[in-house]
Design a protein around this motif. Structure first.
Motif, PDB file in Angstrom:
ATOM      1  N   LYS A 150       0.853  -1.181   0.000  1.00 47.67           N
ATOM      2  CA  LYS A 150       0.000   0.000   0.000  1.00 47.67           C
ATOM      3  C   LYS A 150       0.894   1.238   0.000  1.00 47.67           C
ATOM      4  CE  LYS A 150      -3.761  -2.163   2.635  1.00 47.67           C
ATOM      5  NZ  LYS A 150      -4.590  -2.072   3.858  1.00 47.67           N
ATOM      6  N   VAL A 151       0.646   2.155  -0.930  1.00 44.03           N
ATOM      7  CA  VAL A 151       1.498   3.341  -1.045  1.00 44.03           C
ATOM      8  C   VAL A 151       0.610   4.584  -1.083  1.00 44.03           C
ATOM      9  CG1 VAL A 151       3.325   4.480  -2.354  1.00 44.03           C
ATOM     10  CG2 VAL A 151       3.156   1.983  -2.381  1.00 44.03           C
ATOM     11  N   ALA A 152       0.841   5.500  -0.166  1.00 45.38           N
ATOM     12  CA  ALA A 152       0.077   6.753  -0.131  1.00 45.38           C
ATOM     13  C   ALA A 152       0.601   7.706  -1.209  1.00 45.38           C
ATOM     14  CB  ALA A 152       0.203   7.404   1.249  1.00 45.38           C
ATOM     15  N   ALA A 153      -0.226   8.668  -1.577  1.00 45.88           N
ATOM     16  CA  ALA A 153       0.162   9.634  -2.607  1.00 45.88           C
ATOM     17  C   ALA A 153       1.450  10.365  -2.228  1.00 45.88           C
ATOM     18  CB  ALA A 153      -0.969  10.631  -2.836  1.00 45.88           C
ATOM     19  N   ILE A 154       1.570  10.745  -0.965  1.00 45.68           N
ATOM     20  CA  ILE A 154       2.764  11.474  -0.534  1.00 45.68           C
ATOM     21  C   ILE A 154       4.017  10.602  -0.641  1.00 45.68           C
ATOM     22  CG2 ILE A 154       2.526  10.880   1.914  1.00 45.68           C
ATOM     23  CD1 ILE A 154       3.487  13.743   2.534  1.00 45.68           C
ATOM     24  N   MET A 159       9.257   9.313  -3.405  1.00 47.47           N
ATOM     25  CA  MET A 159      10.109   8.439  -4.215  1.00 47.47           C
ATOM     26  C   MET A 159      10.500   9.112  -5.523  1.00 47.47           C
ATOM     27  SD  MET A 159       8.738   4.528  -3.619  1.00 47.47           S
ATOM     28  CE  MET A 159       6.965   4.854  -3.636  1.00 47.47           C
ATOM     29  N   ILE A 160       9.553   9.849  -6.115  1.00 43.55           N
ATOM     30  CA  ILE A 160       9.861  10.558  -7.358  1.00 43.55           C
ATOM     31  C   ILE A 160      10.861  11.678  -7.101  1.00 43.55           C
ATOM     32  CG2 ILE A 160       8.892  11.988  -9.202  1.00 43.55           C
ATOM     33  CD1 ILE A 160       6.254  10.379  -8.788  1.00 43.55           C
ATOM     34  N   GLU A 161      10.687  12.390  -5.995  1.00 45.68           N
ATOM     35  CA  GLU A 161      11.620  13.469  -5.655  1.00 45.68           C
ATOM     36  C   GLU A 161      13.028  12.932  -5.409  1.00 45.68           C
ATOM     37  OE1 GLU A 161       9.836  15.214  -2.256  1.00 45.68           O
ATOM     38  OE2 GLU A 161       8.281  16.287  -3.381  1.00 45.68           O
ATOM     39  N   ARG A 162      13.119  11.783  -4.736  1.00 49.61           N
ATOM     40  CA  ARG A 162      14.431  11.243  -4.362  1.00 49.61           C
ATOM     41  C   ARG A 162      15.084  10.446  -5.493  1.00 49.61           C
ATOM     42  NH1 ARG A 162      14.204   7.359  -0.454  1.00 49.61           N
ATOM     43  NH2 ARG A 162      16.406   7.729   0.011  1.00 49.61           N
ATOM     44  N   HIS A 163      14.280   9.673  -6.230  1.00 49.07           N
ATOM     45  CA  HIS A 163      14.871   8.746  -7.206  1.00 49.07           C
ATOM     46  C   HIS A 163      14.214   8.857  -8.584  1.00 49.07           C
ATOM     47  CE1 HIS A 163      16.901   6.892  -3.831  1.00 49.07           C
ATOM     48  NE2 HIS A 163      15.765   6.536  -3.264  1.00 49.07           N
ATOM     49  N   ARG A 170      10.749   4.784 -12.451  1.00 50.09           N
ATOM     50  CA  ARG A 170       9.709   5.482 -13.230  1.00 50.09           C
ATOM     51  C   ARG A 170       8.783   4.478 -13.908  1.00 50.09           C
ATOM     52  NH1 ARG A 170      14.095   8.833 -15.161  1.00 50.09           N
ATOM     53  NH2 ARG A 170      13.909   7.799 -17.180  1.00 50.09           N
ATOM     54  N   ASP A 171       9.369   3.448 -14.522  1.00 49.38           N
ATOM     55  CA  ASP A 171       8.552   2.443 -15.205  1.00 49.38           C
ATOM     56  C   ASP A 171       7.628   1.725 -14.225  1.00 49.38           C
ATOM     57  OD1 ASP A 171       9.776   3.080 -17.569  1.00 49.38           O
ATOM     58  OD2 ASP A 171      11.170   1.392 -17.557  1.00 49.38           O
ATOM     59  N   ALA A 172       8.169   1.377 -13.062  1.00 46.99           N
ATOM     60  CA  ALA A 172       7.364   0.655 -12.067  1.00 46.99           C
ATOM     61  C   ALA A 172       6.225   1.523 -11.544  1.00 46.99           C
ATOM     62  CB  ALA A 172       8.259   0.192 -10.915  1.00 46.99           C
ATOM     63  N   ILE A 173       6.515   2.793 -11.266  1.00 49.16           N
ATOM     64  CA  ILE A 173       5.483   3.691 -10.735  1.00 49.16           C
ATOM     65  C   ILE A 173       4.377   3.915 -11.751  1.00 49.16           C
ATOM     66  CG2 ILE A 173       5.040   6.078 -10.024  1.00 49.16           C
ATOM     67  CD1 ILE A 173       7.631   6.081  -8.524  1.00 49.16           C
ATOM     68  N   LEU A 174       4.739   4.081 -13.009  1.00 47.47           N
ATOM     69  CA  LEU A 174       3.732   4.350 -14.035  1.00 47.47           C
ATOM     70  C   LEU A 174       2.778   3.176 -14.237  1.00 47.47           C
ATOM     71  CD1 LEU A 174       5.846   6.257 -16.703  1.00 47.47           C
ATOM     72  CD2 LEU A 174       3.934   7.155 -15.374  1.00 47.47           C
ATOM     73  N   LYS A 175       3.160   1.996 -13.804  1.00 45.68           N
ATOM     74  CA  LYS A 175       2.291   0.827 -13.933  1.00 45.68           C
ATOM     75  C   LYS A 175       1.292   0.704 -12.785  1.00 45.68           C
ATOM     76  CE  LYS A 175       5.750  -1.861 -16.492  1.00 45.68           C
ATOM     77  NZ  LYS A 175       6.703  -2.997 -16.428  1.00 45.68           N
ATOM     78  N   ARG A 184       1.939  11.434 -11.740  1.00 41.24           N
ATOM     79  CA  ARG A 184       2.246  11.123 -13.140  1.00 41.24           C
ATOM     80  C   ARG A 184       2.881  12.329 -13.818  1.00 41.24           C
ATOM     81  NH1 ARG A 184       0.153   6.389 -14.941  1.00 41.24           N
ATOM     82  NH2 ARG A 184      -1.395   5.410 -13.593  1.00 41.24           N
ATOM     83  N   HIS A 185       2.392  13.508 -13.481  1.00 41.80           N
ATOM     84  CA  HIS A 185       2.975  14.705 -14.075  1.00 41.80           C
ATOM     85  C   HIS A 185       4.390  14.930 -13.571  1.00 41.80           C
ATOM     86  CE1 HIS A 185       3.685  19.055 -14.686  1.00 41.80           C
ATOM     87  NE2 HIS A 185       3.106  18.786 -15.838  1.00 41.80           N
ATOM     88  N   MET A 186       4.635  14.668 -12.296  1.00 41.34           N
ATOM     89  CA  MET A 186       5.996  14.786 -11.763  1.00 41.34           C
ATOM     90  C   MET A 186       6.961  13.882 -12.519  1.00 41.34           C
ATOM     91  SD  MET A 186       5.439  14.928  -7.625  1.00 41.34           S
ATOM     92  CE  MET A 186       7.209  15.034  -7.304  1.00 41.34           C
ATOM     93  N   LEU A 187       6.511  12.651 -12.804  1.00 40.74           N
ATOM     94  CA  LEU A 187       7.345  11.728 -13.572  1.00 40.74           C
ATOM     95  C   LEU A 187       7.578  12.242 -14.980  1.00 40.74           C
ATOM     96  CD1 LEU A 187       5.976   8.212 -12.569  1.00 40.74           C
ATOM     97  CD2 LEU A 187       8.252   9.125 -12.137  1.00 40.74           C
ATOM     98  N   LEU A 188       6.537  12.800 -15.562  1.00 46.39           N
ATOM     99  CA  LEU A 188       6.650  13.359 -16.904  1.00 46.39           C
ATOM    100  C   LEU A 188       7.710  14.453 -16.946  1.00 46.39           C
ATOM    101  CD1 LEU A 188       5.569  13.786 -19.801  1.00 46.39           C
ATOM    102  CD2 LEU A 188       3.872  15.322 -18.832  1.00 46.39           C
TER     103      LEU A 188
END
Length: 373
Positions: A150-154, A159-163, A170-175, A184-188
């Motif tokens: 279970k992963v909260a939005a924050i 994780m995006i900010e750090r890695h 990125r690939d794993a998160i987008l799935k 998703r926009h942060m990853l973009l």
């Protein structure tokens, strides 16, 4: 008597014999019919076996108790603190380890332990938050790919900010189906940053054109994100775009040219201070004066009110079934409002680029439809 016998036997038994005995003894804790006296004796014997010099013996105990809810807590705790190959089975499986236990081990800084925690069958929001905040990227990738995590939005954001520069993460998160649209926009954005600094791209087109290509690609991709956002996520997406400095007038114009009226409404709610019901009413049937007042309250420059009102009228007719139109027709009508193809200026240039993109998208879609027929 059992403990005395065990002590004598351990002095002479071979490692393989001690491993077999330890495993059998540990598995007795899964027996519901075991008497209280026998359970106490087995617990005392296992406690002695924790001091066995061979890690194979302790590993056998860990394997037998790793998924047991009946295992003695002090033995499980001791095994979890043992050397990595022994502790791995307990940390990775034991239901007796609390969230506090797991968070403590994540914060120890050992990447192997962090990875074990991230791969557990069930990972709570509290534990995933600790992984997102301090763990190495390998553990974050494992957590995101874990269907039981279970992963909260924050935590996604951290994780995006750090890695976020790690392609595997990125690939794993987008799935993840539960990924919020602002993440998703942060990853973009992170992908765009990596793209525009690519040595190959810089060599081929130069830094200025690379910047422009990346900016336009990110804008188009952001429109796609709006389509995938749930209605209750639009406010968060708007706030994210605003804080990141990407909620520009040009992006708002691009969005409304493509019919993102709900998103435009969320922008007006966030920037004007008006209520949701008031904004929805104005966008659905408000006159030009009232809608212009709303845009003025939101801080949109007077110079772009006319083209937005033009687009809004067309999309209203489409919604009411009075007209058939898409981004190509709407952007062309908006462009005519500022003078057509011969018009000059920043707004005209933006509308031309939007119209040309719409033409290309329609032509590409038509060609693919012909090829598929």
């Amino acid at each position: 008597m059992v403990i005395e016998h065990l002590l004598k036997w351990m002095r002479t038994a071979r490692v393989a014999e001690r491993v077999a005995a330890a495993s059998a003894l540990a598995r007795t804790f899964n027996d519901r019919d075991l008497s209280f006296e026998d359970r106490c004796a087995a617990e005392a014997a296992l406690t002695l076996l924790l001091d066995d010099p061979s890690p194979k013996v302790r590993a056998a105990i860990a394997d037998a108790l790793s998924m047991s809810r009946r295992a003695p807590l002090q033995i499980v705790s001791a095994l979890a603190a043992d050397q990595p190959d022994v502790a791995a089975m307990i940390i990775g499986r034991s239901p007796l380890l609390t969230d506090a236990d797991l968070v403590e081990r994540v914060c120890s800084g050992d990447p192997a332990i962090q990875l074990l925690v991230a791969r557990r069958p069930l990972v709570s929001l509290q534990v995933s938050a600790a992984i997102a905040e301090v763990a190495e990227v390998c553990a974050c990738v494992a957590l995101v790919g874990n269907s039981g995590g279970k992963v909260a939005a924050i935590s996604f954001r951290r994780m995006i900010e750090r890695h976020g520069d790690n392609a595997d993460l990125r690939d794993a998160i987008l799935k993840r189906p539960d990924l919020p649209s602002d993440c998703r926009h942060m990853l973009l954005v992170r992908v765009g940053e990596a793209f525009k600094t690519s040595p190959l791209l810089l060599k081929l087109v130069g830094p200025q054109r690379a910047e422009r290509i990346t900016r336009e690609a990110c804008a188009k991709a952001s429109l796609t994100l709006i389509d995938g956002a749930r209605p209750d996520e639009l406010g968060a997406l708007v706030e994210h775009l605003r804080l990141s400095g990407e909620l520009s007038a040009s992006f708002v114009i691009r969005a409304i040219a493509h019919g993102k009226i709900d998103f435009f409404g969320a922008v007006m709610i966030a920037l004007s201070g008006q209520t949701e019901s008031r904004v929805r009413t104005l966008l659905a049937r408000g006159n030009d004066v009232a809608v212009s007042a709303l845009m003025r309250a939101a801080g949109l420059a007077e110079g772009i009110h006319r083209v937005i009102l033009t687009a809004l009228k067309i999309w209203r007719e489409v919604a009411n079934g009075k007209r058939v139109a898409g981004a190509q027709e709407v952007s062309w009508t908006m462009l005519k409002e500022v003078g057509g193809q011969g018009a000059e200026g920043e707004l005209a240039g933006l509308l031309k680029s939007i119209h040309i993109e719409a033409l290309r998208d329609n032509a590409r879609g038509h060609a693919l439809a012909i090829a598929a027929a």
